[in-house]
Motif scaffolding. Structure first.
Motif, PDB file in Angstrom:
ATOM      1  N   ASN A 162       0.850  -1.180   0.000  1.00 53.42           N
ATOM      2  CA  ASN A 162       0.000   0.000   0.000  1.00 53.42           C
ATOM      3  C   ASN A 162       0.896   1.244   0.000  1.00 53.42           C
ATOM      4  O   ASN A 162       2.114   1.151   0.023  1.00 53.42           O
ATOM      5  CB  ASN A 162      -0.978  -0.017   1.181  1.00 53.42           C
ATOM      6  CG  ASN A 162      -0.286  -0.037   2.508  1.00 53.42           C
ATOM      7  OD1 ASN A 162       0.829   0.444   2.654  1.00 53.42           O
ATOM      8  ND2 ASN A 162      -0.954  -0.598   3.510  1.00 53.42           N
ATOM      9  N   ILE A 163       0.299   2.414   0.000  1.00 51.89           N
ATOM     10  CA  ILE A 163       1.063   3.663  -0.113  1.00 51.89           C
ATOM     11  C   ILE A 163       1.993   3.856   1.077  1.00 51.89           C
ATOM     12  O   ILE A 163       3.104   4.350   0.935  1.00 51.89           O
ATOM     13  CB  ILE A 163       0.127   4.879  -0.315  1.00 51.89           C
ATOM     14  CG1 ILE A 163       0.925   6.151  -0.596  1.00 51.89           C
ATOM     15  CG2 ILE A 163      -0.755   5.077   0.897  1.00 51.89           C
ATOM     16  CD1 ILE A 163       1.627   6.150  -1.918  1.00 51.89           C
ATOM     17  N   TRP A 164       1.560   3.442   2.273  1.00 45.69           N
ATOM     18  CA  TRP A 164       2.390   3.635   3.460  1.00 45.69           C
ATOM     19  C   TRP A 164       3.608   2.722   3.441  1.00 45.69           C
ATOM     20  O   TRP A 164       4.693   3.114   3.866  1.00 45.69           O
ATOM     21  CB  TRP A 164       1.564   3.430   4.724  1.00 45.69           C
ATOM     22  CG  TRP A 164       0.386   4.341   4.749  1.00 45.69           C
ATOM     23  CD1 TRP A 164      -0.922   3.978   4.684  1.00 45.69           C
ATOM     24  CD2 TRP A 164       0.410   5.779   4.782  1.00 45.69           C
ATOM     25  NE1 TRP A 164      -1.717   5.095   4.691  1.00 45.69           N
ATOM     26  CE2 TRP A 164      -0.927   6.217   4.750  1.00 45.69           C
ATOM     27  CE3 TRP A 164       1.422   6.728   4.837  1.00 45.69           C
ATOM     28  CZ2 TRP A 164      -1.271   7.558   4.784  1.00 45.69           C
ATOM     29  CZ3 TRP A 164       1.071   8.066   4.870  1.00 45.69           C
ATOM     30  CH2 TRP A 164      -0.247   8.472   4.839  1.00 45.69           C
ATOM     31  N   ASP A 165       3.437   1.496   2.935  1.00 47.83           N
ATOM     32  CA  ASP A 165       4.586   0.604   2.791  1.00 47.83           C
ATOM     33  C   ASP A 165       5.572   1.174   1.777  1.00 47.83           C
ATOM     34  O   ASP A 165       6.781   1.099   1.953  1.00 47.83           O
ATOM     35  CB  ASP A 165       4.135  -0.786   2.337  1.00 47.83           C
ATOM     36  CG  ASP A 165       3.353  -1.512   3.402  1.00 47.83           C
ATOM     37  OD1 ASP A 165       3.580  -1.238   4.594  1.00 47.83           O
ATOM     38  OD2 ASP A 165       2.516  -2.359   3.033  1.00 47.83           O
ATOM     39  N   PHE A 166       5.029   1.731   0.698  1.00 46.98           N
ATOM     40  CA  PHE A 166       5.888   2.330  -0.319  1.00 46.98           C
ATOM     41  C   PHE A 166       6.682   3.502   0.252  1.00 46.98           C
ATOM     42  O   PHE A 166       7.892   3.612   0.057  1.00 46.98           O
ATOM     43  CB  PHE A 166       5.063   2.795  -1.517  1.00 46.98           C
ATOM     44  CG  PHE A 166       5.879   3.478  -2.572  1.00 46.98           C
ATOM     45  CD1 PHE A 166       6.625   2.736  -3.467  1.00 46.98           C
ATOM     46  CD2 PHE A 166       5.923   4.863  -2.660  1.00 46.98           C
ATOM     47  CE1 PHE A 166       7.397   3.364  -4.435  1.00 46.98           C
ATOM     48  CE2 PHE A 166       6.680   5.495  -3.619  1.00 46.98           C
ATOM     49  CZ  PHE A 166       7.426   4.748  -4.518  1.00 46.98           C
ATOM     50  N   LEU A 167       5.986   4.381   0.971  1.00 46.52           N
ATOM     51  CA  LEU A 167       6.671   5.548   1.555  1.00 46.52           C
ATOM     52  C   LEU A 167       7.722   5.130   2.569  1.00 46.52           C
ATOM     53  O   LEU A 167       8.800   5.728   2.638  1.00 46.52           O
ATOM     54  CB  LEU A 167       5.661   6.489   2.195  1.00 46.52           C
ATOM     55  CG  LEU A 167       4.715   7.213   1.232  1.00 46.52           C
ATOM     56  CD1 LEU A 167       3.673   7.995   2.010  1.00 46.52           C
ATOM     57  CD2 LEU A 167       5.484   8.116   0.294  1.00 46.52           C
ATOM     58  N   TRP A 174      11.467   6.129   0.886  1.00 44.89           N
ATOM     59  CA  TRP A 174      11.477   7.538   1.279  1.00 44.89           C
ATOM     60  C   TRP A 174      12.612   8.298   0.610  1.00 44.89           C
ATOM     61  O   TRP A 174      12.475   9.457   0.267  1.00 44.89           O
ATOM     62  CB  TRP A 174      11.576   7.668   2.799  1.00 44.89           C
ATOM     63  CG  TRP A 174      12.803   7.018   3.360  1.00 44.89           C
ATOM     64  CD1 TRP A 174      12.916   5.750   3.803  1.00 44.89           C
ATOM     65  CD2 TRP A 174      14.095   7.613   3.496  1.00 44.89           C
ATOM     66  NE1 TRP A 174      14.197   5.499   4.218  1.00 44.89           N
ATOM     67  CE2 TRP A 174      14.952   6.639   4.037  1.00 44.89           C
ATOM     68  CE3 TRP A 174      14.624   8.877   3.212  1.00 44.89           C
ATOM     69  CZ2 TRP A 174      16.294   6.879   4.301  1.00 44.89           C
ATOM     70  CZ3 TRP A 174      15.960   9.106   3.480  1.00 44.89           C
ATOM     71  CH2 TRP A 174      16.770   8.109   4.025  1.00 44.89           C
TER      72      TRP A 174
END
Length: 119
Positions: A94-99, A103
């Motif tokens: 999901n987006i949080w795992d990607f960020l 980072w």
């Protein structure tokens, strides 16, 4: 497999099963059960599967001591025996795992955009 002996003994005692009774069900000697509980030896895969049937628990509970009431979505998570926990499968990000994982790439993109917008 250092949690297996503790789990086997705990499950056996919780069902009020003796080592002799368990040995009879598995067609092994009582000494074999005693060695498994002491951590001196481990059962083969066939006996592990039979033990899960006898105690009505999953292999994760028997071998690693995972709590049986934990419901894990097997389509999204997989058990990592090296760290003794469930981890997210690759490809289901999901987006949080990607960020969290990339980072540095986001900072690089912001820096490049900022650099070229200065001209």
């Amino acid at each position: 497999m250092n949690q297996f002996p503790t789990q086997l003994k705990k499950l056996r005692k919780s069902t009020n099963t003796t080592q002799d009774d368990l040995a009879t069900k598995l067609f092994v000697s009582r000494q074999a059960i005693s060695k498994w509980e002491a951590g001196d030896s481990t059962p083969d895969l066939t006996n592990l599967i039979k033990l899960t049937d006898i105690f009505n628990v999953g292999l994760d509970t028997l071998v690693f001591g995972a709590k049986p009431e934990e419901k894990v979505d097997s389509t999204e998570f997989v058990f990592d025996p090296k760290h003794n926990r469930y981890v997210r499968k690759l490809g289901k990000m999901n987006i949080w795992d990607f960020l969290a994982g990339y980072w540095w790439a986001i900072l690089l993109i912001v820096f490049v955009i900022g650099f070229f917008s200065a001209f």
